[in-house]
Design a protein around this motif. Structure first.
Motif, PDB file in Angstrom:
ATOM      1  N   TYR B  63     -17.005   0.482   4.226  1.00 49.77           N
ATOM      2  CA  TYR B  63     -15.942   0.172   4.824  1.00 49.77           C
ATOM      3  C   TYR B  63     -14.544   0.725   4.786  1.00 49.77           C
ATOM      4  CZ  TYR B  63     -13.154  -4.005   6.656  1.00 49.77           C
ATOM      5  OH  TYR B  63     -12.225  -4.704   7.421  1.00 49.77           O
ATOM      6  N   ILE B  64     -14.131   0.586   3.695  1.00 46.68           N
ATOM      7  CA  ILE B  64     -12.629   1.202   3.405  1.00 46.68           C
ATOM      8  C   ILE B  64     -12.910   1.856   2.041  1.00 46.68           C
ATOM      9  CG2 ILE B  64     -10.347   1.161   3.226  1.00 46.68           C
ATOM     10  CD1 ILE B  64     -10.356  -1.575   4.044  1.00 46.68           C
ATOM     11  N   PRO B  65     -13.332   3.302   2.262  1.00 42.86           N
ATOM     12  CA  PRO B  65     -13.438   3.845   0.921  1.00 42.86           C
ATOM     13  C   PRO B  65     -12.288   4.141   0.151  1.00 42.86           C
ATOM     14  CG  PRO B  65     -14.646   5.202   2.793  1.00 42.86           C
ATOM     15  CD  PRO B  65     -13.806   3.997   3.540  1.00 42.86           C
ATOM     16  N   GLU B  66     -10.887   4.174   0.836  1.00 47.58           N
ATOM     17  CA  GLU B  66      -9.918   4.420   0.122  1.00 47.58           C
ATOM     18  C   GLU B  66      -9.475   3.173  -1.026  1.00 47.58           C
ATOM     19  OE1 GLU B  66     -10.212   4.646   3.003  1.00 47.58           O
ATOM     20  OE2 GLU B  66     -10.252   6.798   3.174  1.00 47.58           O
ATOM     21  N   LEU B  67      -9.961   2.007  -0.448  1.00 47.58           N
ATOM     22  CA  LEU B  67      -9.663   1.023  -1.468  1.00 47.58           C
ATOM     23  C   LEU B  67     -10.788   0.565  -1.984  1.00 47.58           C
ATOM     24  CD1 LEU B  67      -7.809  -1.589   0.979  1.00 47.58           C
ATOM     25  CD2 LEU B  67      -6.863   0.260  -0.884  1.00 47.58           C
ATOM     26  N   LEU B 128     -12.408  -8.463  -1.422  1.00 55.19           N
ATOM     27  CA  LEU B 128     -11.330  -8.427   0.095  1.00 55.19           C
ATOM     28  C   LEU B 128     -12.015  -9.334   1.161  1.00 55.19           C
ATOM     29  CD1 LEU B 128      -8.970  -7.093   0.134  1.00 55.19           C
ATOM     30  CD2 LEU B 128     -10.128  -5.267   1.472  1.00 55.19           C
ATOM     31  N   PHE B 131     -11.566 -12.766   0.642  1.00 48.71           N
ATOM     32  CA  PHE B 131     -10.230 -13.368   0.993  1.00 48.71           C
ATOM     33  C   PHE B 131     -10.260 -13.400   2.310  1.00 48.71           C
ATOM     34  CE2 PHE B 131      -6.195 -14.097   0.196  1.00 48.71           C
ATOM     35  CZ  PHE B 131      -5.292 -13.505   1.005  1.00 48.71           C
ATOM     36  N   MET B 132     -10.815 -12.519   3.298  1.00 52.26           N
ATOM     37  CA  MET B 132     -11.129 -12.482   4.608  1.00 52.26           C
ATOM     38  C   MET B 132     -11.651 -13.790   5.121  1.00 52.26           C
ATOM     39  SD  MET B 132     -12.245  -9.442   7.105  1.00 52.26           S
ATOM     40  CE  MET B 132     -11.543  -8.213   6.042  1.00 52.26           C
ATOM     41  N   LEU B 172      -4.101 -13.892  -3.633  1.00 56.46           N
ATOM     42  CA  LEU B 172      -4.077 -12.120  -3.128  1.00 56.46           C
ATOM     43  C   LEU B 172      -3.484 -11.387  -4.213  1.00 56.46           C
ATOM     44  CD1 LEU B 172      -4.160 -10.195  -0.964  1.00 56.46           C
ATOM     45  CD2 LEU B 172      -1.710 -10.745  -0.302  1.00 56.46           C
ATOM     46  N   ILE B 175      -6.188 -10.701  -6.598  1.00 57.78           N
ATOM     47  CA  ILE B 175      -7.030  -9.508  -6.231  1.00 57.78           C
ATOM     48  C   ILE B 175      -6.433  -8.392  -6.311  1.00 57.78           C
ATOM     49  CG2 ILE B 175      -8.175  -8.795  -4.086  1.00 57.78           C
ATOM     50  CD1 ILE B 175      -8.715 -11.457  -3.106  1.00 57.78           C
ATOM     51  N   ILE B 176      -4.903  -8.331  -6.218  1.00 56.47           N
ATOM     52  CA  ILE B 176      -4.396  -7.055  -6.196  1.00 56.47           C
ATOM     53  C   ILE B 176      -4.406  -6.712  -7.762  1.00 56.47           C
ATOM     54  CG2 ILE B 176      -2.224  -5.874  -6.051  1.00 56.47           C
ATOM     55  CD1 ILE B 176      -1.516  -7.366  -3.582  1.00 56.47           C
ATOM     56  N   LEU B 177      -4.303  -7.609  -8.598  1.00 59.95           N
ATOM     57  CA  LEU B 177      -4.053  -7.264  -9.923  1.00 59.95           C
ATOM     58  C   LEU B 177      -5.759  -6.686 -10.427  1.00 59.95           C
ATOM     59  CD1 LEU B 177      -2.092 -10.058 -11.485  1.00 59.95           C
ATOM     60  CD2 LEU B 177      -1.266  -7.677 -11.537  1.00 59.95           C
ATOM     61  N   TYR B 179      -7.650  -5.337  -8.685  1.00 57.76           N
ATOM     62  CA  TYR B 179      -7.860  -3.913  -7.978  1.00 57.76           C
ATOM     63  C   TYR B 179      -7.213  -2.936  -8.995  1.00 57.76           C
ATOM     64  CZ  TYR B 179      -7.230  -0.138  -4.826  1.00 57.76           C
ATOM     65  OH  TYR B 179      -6.892   1.091  -4.174  1.00 57.76           O
ATOM     66  N   LEU B 180      -6.055  -3.267  -9.551  1.00 57.07           N
ATOM     67  CA  LEU B 180      -5.262  -2.211  -9.966  1.00 57.07           C
ATOM     68  C   LEU B 180      -5.784  -2.014 -11.605  1.00 57.07           C
ATOM     69  CD1 LEU B 180      -1.579  -2.875  -8.714  1.00 57.07           C
ATOM     70  CD2 LEU B 180      -3.354  -0.939  -8.433  1.00 57.07           C
ATOM     71  N   LEU B 187     -13.281  -3.593  -5.857  1.00 53.79           N
ATOM     72  CA  LEU B 187     -13.195  -4.827  -5.645  1.00 53.79           C
ATOM     73  C   LEU B 187     -14.601  -5.392  -5.220  1.00 53.79           C
ATOM     74  CD1 LEU B 187     -10.187  -5.082  -2.941  1.00 53.79           C
ATOM     75  CD2 LEU B 187     -10.285  -6.057  -5.240  1.00 53.79           C
TER      76      LEU B 187
END
Lengths: 463, 471
Positions: B63-67, B128, B131-132, B172, B175-177, B179-180, B187
């Motif tokens: 899907y989104i390889p960058e994330l 992600l 969350f969607m 959110l 989820i961001i925490l 991820y980081l 994710l």
């Protein structure tokens, strides 16, 4: 070979545009000017995309440097101006004059994106401002008040920027955009120059203490010019901020990071809280555009490659959202639909307008599946990554506050009503459809845009 | 067999696309047909699991390889059971739409959309994507309450929206925490489970607290419950069936996934138990006081969710089985109760417990459905809820000792006031209130479907338990 041709094209086309715009004033008919402008903008868009895909870096006429970052923004501004030209052609009385001014603002935007010299950046911002002032004057509704306010704002901004430029002379006497290296402790002159650059550009961006007239201007001018002011003028100023603070002052990131954090917090709160109490929907969206600028400032305050990437993504996302929204608001204003009560039942009066306005609002809230969500995700992630967690938390609080007035509008759109139907012309339909489909397509599959922002941001810092 | 998840989504998407464009008389039938097909597919998956022991279908698309995000769907036992519950409740809700009096096209569309977001939520194995679908569910329910609700629905829907957006903002942030702070910046839930030891303890507990608060707002539990009374009361009948049955399970499913992803200490679990117990007792006392039948049932739903939370927080296998069983069974029972209560509102035009008497004279099916719902909610044997209660409280006793058995008192108090309502309103045939409109015969099928499901899992608990043990 292809780089050589494309590079000259990318700069020649705006010049041709200005000439064609100047000639257009002499014509009575507006169709020829329209067709020339549309064709040239589409050509520029295609060339910019080709250049971005093939990569590389060239210098045209020894003043404009075209690299991935500038190619991305040339393409973006070409597409945005295409939408504005189509909107203005249909709904403006004096399209010939406006087309010249559009060419001028376009050239200013390109000058800022491709600048290698600080002087060119400032000149670009001046061209954008002056073109906009005259456009506001031409498209005024009742009085020249909006034009005077914009004139005073832009004038102050440019004056402050010129002083900032002058203060850099001891450190960078050729005014090239390269990192300033000054040995020894931080000199006050440099600090003052950094601050003044920030203030001057924040005037243009619409950040907190300098934006008090912006909702007035947006309200009193016709919708398509508001779309241009909020969609393009702000983004040009953001590009200038990214170039200046990302390259020139990059060694003093710990100073401008704090400065922009404070301004971002104040801007977000100001925009959202003032929007809660508005009854006029156009003013409400003007305040919400202010708070969205605050979100983009979070990315700049992170002062890292990730932060600039997030800002670039949100710049692209927000410009389409706000142009679509103000296009719809312009169409409704013509029919005297201005307050929240007037908006009730919009879905039943024209399903396309109701649906697209709902999608734009949901994208601004940050619903996943639409482009605005990824912008916010990247922005908050970059803030936490840069250890400024407070910015992410305040960003989330402001998202929560904004949902109140956005949700109120969506609820009003879907109220059943028996009012008469609304019909819109096919030019406006096309513009809103383009914005809507871009938001949905890149919301579901954002990978190309994320890769593009990464490329742009990394090429910026290599310059 | 491999593409069965894609077929599931295709059927749902077809249903959603066809409802707005079909002629008015057919749109409810179209939605029903597609929901039926979805139900058949889910039954087929369960059958495959039980007989041939083929379990997880895992679909994964880049899907989104960058994330580092992939579209990752995995069928686990809990998701299969919750999907089954979702499809049963959606069919019942679609059956309860009255064809002429309500705007059935919009209602069927929104219920199908909510079904899509629920099934997507329960199937998704990537944060992600989770969350969607979460946000899609919130927006759908907001529109359901606002556009199709009763007269006060504006206030109720805005309050629901604000609370839900606060919860999704916290989600959110969590989820961001995650991820980081996961080393792989991923994710996907399976990667998080594998790497859960590498998240430093302080950040891990902060993430857990943030996400737990987010899910607590959604269930809802004690401090954040004030949206529930008005939202459930002002929703239309089919809306409140779907919201009460499924939306509260969003939060419980989220807490379940939290317990799967992170390791928890006993002290954390005890504090969660205390939160659950406080919510249960508080809601019970509010419910006794309220005069509006839907508000009363909404607070009963909070008590049931608190009991399921006791099962999740026990941390042993019996507790997880009991919680999953409980989500299915309690979801069906509260949906049945809201279906009956919504019918009562449509028949009499009022929701007040004092004014409505002798429902059994006007509509026997509604009366008996309500009575069966009360049996189910209090955990009578032969209903699935009885087995859920046994499993939950046994596991609670194993983990926490005898103090975990105190919330059983709330079930008894629920029984007390619900039986009182039955005797005074449903069965009291002294002075029957006059109904202002009748019902269609479709309503009976809705009751029968849910009652059959509750009795089936009550009489054959081995089927559900073999689903768990087959994984």
């Amino acid at each position: 070979m292809i780089n050589f041709n494309l590079m000259y094209m990318l700069i020649l086309i705006p010049i041709v545009l200005i000439v064609s715009g100047a000639l257009a004033i002499l014509h009575r008919k507006k169709e020829s000017a329209f067709i020339v402008q549309v064709v040239l903008l589409i050509m520029n868009l295609i060339f910019a995309v080709l250049f971005f895909v093939t990569g590389g870096q060239t210098i045209a006429f020894s003043i404009f440097t075209i690299y991935s970052f500038s190619a991305l923004f040339i393409g973006l501004f070409s597409l945005l101006f295409l939408l504005i030209v189509i909107l203005t052609y249909k709904h403006s009385m004096k399209f010939n004059y406006i087309s010249l001014l559009i060419s001028m603002v376009y050239f200013g935007a390109i000058a800022v994106s491709t600048s290698t010299s600080l002087i060119i950046t400032i000149i670009g911002i001046e061209m954008v401002s002056i073109g906009s002032i005259f456009m506001v004057l031409f498209e005024k509704r009742d009085s020249v008040e909006a034009a005077i306010k914009l004139f005073i704002l832009s004038g102050s901004a440019i004056a402050i920027l010129t002083v900032a430029l002058a203060l850099i002379i001891p450190y960078d006497s050729t005014f090239t955009i390269a990192a300033i290296i000054s040995s020894g402790p931080l000199n006050y002159i440099l600090l003052f120059s950094l601050l003044l650059f920030g203030i001057g550009l924040l005037f243009e961006v619409g950040a907190f203490p300098f934006n008090l007239w912006i909702p007035d201007i947006y309200e009193e001018v016709q919708g398509n010019i508001t779309a241009m002011l909020s969609g393009i003028n702000k983004k040009v100023a953001f590009v200038a901020i990214i170039i200046i603070f990302g390259i020139v002052f990059v060694r003093y990131w710990y100073i401008f990071s704090e400065f922009f954090s404070i301004i971002a917090i104040l801007t977000m709160f100001f925009g959202n809280i003032m929007a809660l109490i508005q009854t006029n929907i156009k003013r409400m969206f003007a305040y919400s555009a202010i708070s969205q600028s605050g979100y983009i400032l979070i990315g700049i305050a992170s002062a890292s490659q990730f932060g600039f990437e997030a800002s670039i993504f949100q710049i692209i996302a927000h410009s389409f959202m706000i142009i679509g929204t103000f296009a719809i608001i312009m169409l409704l204003e013509f029919r005297n639909i201005k307050t929240l009560n007037d908006y009730s039942g919009l879905m039943y009066r024209n399903g396309f307008i109701g649906f697209s306005l709902t999608i734009f609002i949901l994208s601004m809230i940050g619903i996943p599946g639409l482009m605005g969500f990824y912008g916010k995700f990247l922005l908050f992630a970059s803030a936490i990554n840069a250890n400024i967690v407070i910015l992410a938390i305040i960003g989330l609080i402001n998202s929560i506050i904004s949902v109140y007035y956005y949700g109120r509008t969506i609820a009003a759109i879907f109220k059943p009503s028996n009012k008469n139907k609304i019909f819109i012309d096919k030019y406006s339909y096309f513009v809103i459809l383009v914005a809507l489909s871009l938001i949905i397509v890149f919301g579901i599959y954002p990978t190309p845009l994320i890769i593009a922002s990464q490329l742009a941001s990394s090429s910026l810092l290599l310059l | 067999m491999i593409y069965i998840i894609l077929i599931l989504f295709a059927m749902l998407a077809a249903g959603i696309a066809l409802v707005p464009i079909s002629p008015r008389a057919l749109c409810r039938r179209t939605a029903l047909i597609f929901s039926g097909v979805v139900f058949a597919i889910i039954l087929h998956m369960i059958f495959n699991l039980l007989v041939y022991n083929i379990l997880p279908y895992s679909e994964s698309l880049a899907y989104i390889p960058e994330l580092n995000t992939r579209v990752l769907f995995t069928v686990t036992p809990i998701s299969m059971i919750l999907m089954l519950m979702t499809s049963i409740i959606s069919i019942a809700a679609l059956l309860s739409i009255r064809p002429i009096l309500e705007r059935e096209r919009g209602l069927s569309f929104l219920i199908m959309l909510f079904q899509l977001s629920s099934i997507g939520l329960f199937l998704s194995y990537n944060l992600l994507l989770f969350f969607m679908f979460w946000e899609m569910g919130i927006i759908t329910v907001f529109m359901l309450i606002n556009i199709f609700g009763s007269s006060e629905s504006n206030n109720a829907s805005m309050r629901f929206l604000m609370y839900s957006i606060v919860s999704s903002s916290l989600l959110l942030l969590g989820i961001i925490l995650i991820y980081l702070y996961t080393p792989a910046h991923s994710l996907n839930i399976d990667t998080i489970i594998a790497n859960s030891a590498t998240i430093p303890y302080t950040i891990g507990s902060v993430i857990f607290a943030i996400m737990f608060t987010a899910f607590m707002i959604k269930i809802p539990l004690f401090p954040f419950h004030s949206w529930v009374g008005s939202a459930y009361a002002e929703a239309p009948t089919s809306g409140s069936v779907v919201i009460s049955g499924i939306l509260s399970k969003y939060g419980l499913y989220g807490i379940f996934m939290l317990f799967v992803m992170f390791n928890t200490t006993q002290s954390m679990r005890i504090s969660i138990l205390i939160i659950a117990a406080i919510s249960a007792f508080y809601s019970v006392f509010v419910a006794i006081k309220s005069r509006d039948i839907k508000v009363l049932l909404a607070y009963t739903g909070i008590v049931e969710s608190a009991i399921i939370l006791i099962g999740i927080t026990s941390g042993n296998a019996t507790g997880y089985y009991g919680a999953i069983y409980g989500m299915f069974a309690y979801g069906l029972s509260i949906a049945l109760l809201f279906l009956a209560a919504g019918t009562i509102e449509q028949m009499y035009g009022s929701r007040s417990v004092d004014n409505i008497k002798a429902i059994v004279k006007n509509s026997a099916s509604t009366a008996y459905a309500f009575i069966f719902g009360v049996f189910a909610a209090t955990g009578l044997p032969l209903t699935g809820i009885f087995i859920a209660d046994i499993l939950i409280f046994t596991s609670g006793f194993e983990s926490f000792g005898i103090l975990a058995l105190i919330p059983i008192a709330t079930i008894m108090i629920i029984a007390a006031y619900l039986y009182r309502i039955i005797s005074k309103s449903v069965l009291n045939s002294k002075e029957p209130t006059l109904a202002i409109r009748g019902l269609e015969s479709d309503r009976i099928f809705a009751y029968i479907i849910i009652i059959a499901a509750i009795i089936f899992i009550g009489v054959f608990p081995s089927i559900m338990l073999s689903i768990f043990s087959a994984s």
